[in-house]
Scaffold this motif. Structure first.
Motif, PDB file in Angstrom:
ATOM      1  N   SER A 215      21.330  74.946  79.234  1.00 28.34           N
ATOM      2  CA  SER A 215      22.010  73.985  80.104  1.00 28.34           C
ATOM      3  C   SER A 215      21.433  73.959  81.514  1.00 28.34           C
ATOM      4  N   THR A 216      20.402  74.771  81.765  1.00 28.20           N
ATOM      5  CA  THR A 216      19.811  74.799  83.110  1.00 28.20           C
ATOM      6  C   THR A 216      19.291  73.410  83.471  1.00 28.20           C
ATOM      7  N   PRO A 217      19.756  72.860  84.577  1.00 25.53           N
ATOM      8  CA  PRO A 217      19.343  71.491  84.920  1.00 25.53           C
ATOM      9  C   PRO A 217      17.912  71.454  85.432  1.00 25.53           C
ATOM     10  N   PRO A 218      17.266  70.315  85.342  1.00 23.17           N
ATOM     11  CA  PRO A 218      15.898  70.165  85.872  1.00 23.17           C
ATOM     12  C   PRO A 218      15.869  70.462  87.364  1.00 23.17           C
ATOM     13  N   GLY A 219      14.780  71.087  87.770  1.00 23.30           N
ATOM     14  CA  GLY A 219      14.597  71.425  89.172  1.00 23.30           C
ATOM     15  C   GLY A 219      14.943  72.854  89.511  1.00 23.30           C
ATOM     16  N   VAL A 220      15.678  73.533  88.643  1.00 28.82           N
ATOM     17  CA  VAL A 220      16.069  74.911  88.924  1.00 28.82           C
ATOM     18  C   VAL A 220      14.891  75.843  88.656  1.00 28.82           C
ATOM     19  N   VAL A 221      14.620  76.730  89.616  1.00 30.77           N
ATOM     20  CA  VAL A 221      13.546  77.715  89.463  1.00 30.77           C
ATOM     21  C   VAL A 221      14.033  78.834  88.560  1.00 30.77           C
ATOM     22  N   VAL A 222      13.273  79.123  87.535  1.00 33.17           N
ATOM     23  CA  VAL A 222      13.668  80.153  86.579  1.00 33.17           C
ATOM     24  C   VAL A 222      12.863  81.438  86.742  1.00 33.17           C
ATOM     25  N   ALA A 223      11.702  81.359  87.357  1.00 32.58           N
ATOM     26  CA  ALA A 223      10.882  82.558  87.556  1.00 32.58           C
ATOM     27  C   ALA A 223       9.833  82.234  88.611  1.00 32.58           C
ATOM     28  N   THR A 224       9.406  83.275  89.296  1.00 30.89           N
ATOM     29  CA  THR A 224       8.315  83.137  90.252  1.00 30.89           C
ATOM     30  C   THR A 224       7.214  84.111  89.876  1.00 30.89           C
ATOM     31  N   LEU A 225       6.074  83.579  89.533  1.00 29.34           N
ATOM     32  CA  LEU A 225       4.924  84.396  89.163  1.00 29.34           C
ATOM     33  C   LEU A 225       4.102  84.631  90.432  1.00 29.34           C
ATOM     34  N   THR A 226       4.114  85.865  90.883  1.00 29.99           N
ATOM     35  CA  THR A 226       3.455  86.197  92.139  1.00 29.99           C
ATOM     36  C   THR A 226       2.108  86.843  91.865  1.00 29.99           C
ATOM     37  N   ALA A 227       1.102  86.293  92.528  1.00 27.73           N
ATOM     38  CA  ALA A 227      -0.243  86.870  92.417  1.00 27.73           C
ATOM     39  C   ALA A 227      -0.610  87.473  93.767  1.00 27.73           C
ATOM     40  N   GLU A 228      -1.497  88.412  93.718  1.00 24.77           N
ATOM     41  CA  GLU A 228      -1.979  89.033  94.947  1.00 24.77           C
ATOM     42  C   GLU A 228      -3.502  88.978  94.949  1.00 24.77           C
ATOM     43  N   ASP A 229      -4.026  88.844  96.149  1.00 20.69           N
ATOM     44  CA  ASP A 229      -5.468  88.854  96.333  1.00 20.69           C
ATOM     45  C   ASP A 229      -5.746  89.868  97.436  1.00 20.69           C
ATOM     46  N   PRO A 230      -6.447  90.942  97.119  1.00 14.30           N
ATOM     47  CA  PRO A 230      -6.664  91.973  98.137  1.00 14.30           C
ATOM     48  C   PRO A 230      -7.512  91.504  99.310  1.00 14.30           C
ATOM     49  N   ASP A 231      -8.150  90.348  99.149  1.00 15.94           N
ATOM     50  CA  ASP A 231      -8.889  89.818 100.285  1.00 15.94           C
ATOM     51  C   ASP A 231      -7.915  89.371 101.374  1.00 15.94           C
ATOM     52  N   LEU A 232      -8.460  89.216 102.561  1.00 12.56           N
ATOM     53  CA  LEU A 232      -7.648  88.738 103.665  1.00 12.56           C
ATOM     54  C   LEU A 232      -7.619  87.212 103.660  1.00 12.56           C
TER      55      LEU A 232
END
Length: 656
Positions: free
Chosen positions: A289-306
């Motif tokens: 029933s989750t409506p469109p537009g709702v964030v369900v997850a955030t995939l976080t990436a990291e880059d060791p560069d500055l």
């Protein structure tokens, strides 16, 4: 005396000058001898003793025109300075006290050294500190004075060289500093040039450089020049952003002294690292029933560069149903924020069609300087389990059915399955778990559910068609959601008659008297049975088991009639068995019967003559017997009964 020698009227001097001089004559004995010999040669005379007295007319003269001396710095007060061309000595040709030479020093640094006035030994003055490094020129220039008692003197230069002692460690200035270096700099690149100074001199100031610690083979130092170089290992800022190196400079003194400096090498970033997801695999659950537009997850990436510029992309979306089969056309079910990696619902979800989504997400660094390493490897995998919401009511099968109608044989024993219904709920978990309930049950508690989790309806007690022909009620299918959802359908159970009742005669037995002369075909009695069943099961067919050929029965009516003549005298009663069978024409196994006794009493009709027991009677009698004397008794028998069997005897004949 010198003035007397060669004076007019005095002793004649030789042509080449005086015979004696003070420089030659040093002792009275010598003078005496010389004069004695001289005058012996001149003339005869007596001994004349002439004493030549010294006059202080000679300056002390040093044996060297200059003196070179040396002493090691830091020598203690009173230490003797080594005179390399010594010893220090001034000679005075005078004699006696006039020949006694006293020594002293002159010069700007007499605060450092002194001389023994008697011996000429050069010493370090009390309180003096000999620090070679404090002198611009380690050579101290002094004047050495040799002076006799009369003040006659002479001077010579005295050069004292202060020899170096290894008392100063090498010093870096500054002792701590930092440099910046691009990461990935190749082997041999000069990081910086280090230089230490040593206030000492000679070998005490000759320096050798080395890395003391923290190099980890990343850096090396040239031992002679002090140049710090990149070693044989790649410098990766993402692995380590800076290095704190301790560089040591050691002199060659004995013992050697060392000094250190701290060098901080800060690696400047080169955008050469591949971005990577902090959590390559993520598993989440999302309500359908989750409506469109709702964030369900955030995939976080990291880059060791500055200062990376990361952008997120969905590479693929794979949807599967409950049977783990792909469901096509759902690529746009989810979206992702380009800059944050937030995954959101794009289109509505339906758990009944799709159970899981497998989403592959890639991240790209737009600031990367190495194209081959600008994208994530591996990509992130987001597994989404779609959680069911109770949005479906149970549905009875077959879909579209409006009621359940079933024919049920009567006589079903308790526990017998009467009807099985099923409902399905496409929801999952408790939302799809169905329980059943019977509503509006008829009186008698004839039916029940075997189990609330199944739709099996069983007999609760035996159903008798003769008591009830229909069982009508409602069945409800309800899920376990919150709130629950349900469906209801009417159930009509028609009770089908079963031949379960025996025919029942209206009387427990039948008795019928009949005259023995009754006409053939005469109905003497009618037996009647009823059957509580219905239809053919209630149709009765009659028969006689033991009519003995005398009686018959009409199968449809139960009328018992005379089949052959009766003879009471032969048999005065008959016990007949009338049988009533239902379901005529049915299988013998599905016919029920009952029987009843029919007692037929044959009534007498005077149809038999009396008969004597003997055809001829003979007797004798004595004469003269009185009247009434019994002569003989004759017996006759009449097979009839009652009055018809009463016999009256009479004598007939001429002798009556």
């Amino acid at each position: 005396m010198a003035n007397d020698v060669g004076r007019p009227g005095g002793v004649q001097q030789p042509a080449n000058g005086p015979i004696f001089s003070k420089q030659v004559v040093r002792h009275h004995a010598k003078v005496f001898l010389l004069f004695h010999l001289l005058f012996q040669n001149i003339q005869d005379s007596d001994f004349l003793f002439i004493t030549i007295l010294d006059e202080n007319d000679n300056r002390p003269v040093f044996t060297r025109t200059s003196y070179k001396a040396e002493i090691t710095e830091n020598s203690a007060a009173g230490s003797t300075v080594i005179v390399l061309n010594g010893p220090v000595l001034a000679e005075d040709k005078d004699i006696g006290p006039n020949a006694v030479v006293k020594y002293r020093l002159l010069g700007p640094r007499v605060d450092l050294f002194t001389v023994n006035s008697d011996t000429g030994v050069i010493l370090v003055r009390q309180g003096a500190k000999l620090n070679r490094e404090a002198f611009q020129d380690p050579r101290v220039e002094l004047i050495l004075v040799g002076e006799d008692i009369g003040g006659l003197n002479s001077t010579v230069p005295l050069t004292i060289t202060i020899l170096d002692q290894n008392d100063n460690p090498p010093v870096f200035s500054p002792s701590s500093f930092s440099v910046r270096l691009p990461e990935n700099s190749p082997t041999g690149v000069v990081v910086t040039q280090l230089s230490a100074t040593d206030a000492d001199s000679g070998s005490n100031a000759w320096l050798v450089y080395r890395l003391e610690s923290s190099a980890l083979d990343r850096f090396v130092v040239d031992p002679l020049s002090g140049a710090v170089l990149v070693g044989n290992t790649t410098l990766d800022r993402e692995e380590r952003a800076s290095y704190h190196l301790v560089v040591m400079a050691t002199d060659r003194g004995t013992p050697p002294l060392s000094g250190t400096a701290t060098l901080t090498v800060i690696l400047d970033d080169v955008n050469d690292s591949r971005p990577r997801f902090m959590q390559p695999v993520t598993v989440i659950s999302v309500n359908e029933s989750t409506p469109p537009g709702v964030v369900v997850a955030t995939l976080t990436a990291e880059d060791p560069d500055l200062n990376p510029r990361l952008e997120y992309y969905i590479i693929s979306v794979e949807a599967k149903d409950d049977r783990d089969k792909p469901v096509v056309g759902l690529q746009d079910s989810f979206g992702i924020d380009l800059h944050t990696g937030a995954v959101f619902v794009r289109n509505r979800l339906n758990r009944e069609f799709v159970t899981t989504f497998e989403i592959i997400v890639s991240v790209h660094d737009n600031a990367s300087e190495v194209i081959d390493k600008s994208s994530s490897v591996p990509n992130a995998r987001l597994s989404i389990n779609v959680l069911d919401v109770n949005d479906n009511a149970p549905r009875f099968r077959p879909f579209g059915v409006t009621n359940f109608t079933e024919k049920i044989l009567e006589g079903a024993q308790p526990g017998t399955t009467l009807l099985s219904v099923s409902a399905v709920d496409p929801d999952k978990g408790p939302n799809g778990q169905i329980s059943y309930q019977l509503l509006h049950l008829p009186r008698g508690e004839y039916v029940r559910l075997e189990d609330t989790s199944t739709g099996k309806i069983v007999a609760n007690q035996t159903v008798d068609f003769e008591k009830v022909q229909w069982l009508n009620f409602t069945i409800r299918a309800q899920d376990q959601g919150s709130p629950p959802m349900s469906s209801e359908l009417p159930v009509y159970l028609q009770i089908v008659d079963v031949n379960d009742n025996n025919p029942v005669f209206l009387q427990p037995s039948y008795q019928k008297p009949v005259y023995e002369n009754v006409d053939l075909g005469t109905t003497i009695v009618r037996v009647t049975a009823t059957d509580a069943d219905s239809g053919l099961f209630a149709v009765i067919e009659y028969s006689l088991v033991d009519g003995e050929g005398k009686f018959g029965i009409r199968s449809s009516t139960g009328e018992t009639y005379i089949l052959s003549p009766l003879d009471r005298e032969t048999k005065d009663h008959y016990t007949l068995t009338a049988v009533a069978r239902d379901n005529p024409g049915g299988s013998p196994n599905n016919r029920r019967e009952s029987s009843v006794q029919v007692l037929v009493t044959v009534l007498d009709v005077n149809d038999y003559r009396p008969r004597f027991t003997n055809r001829v009677y003979n007797t004798s009698v004595f004469e003269n017997k009185p009247s009434g004397t019994s002569v003989i008794t004759v017996t006759a028998i009449d097979l009839d009964e009652g009055e018809n069997a009463a016999i009256i005897y009479s004598i007939l004949g001429p002798n009556v």
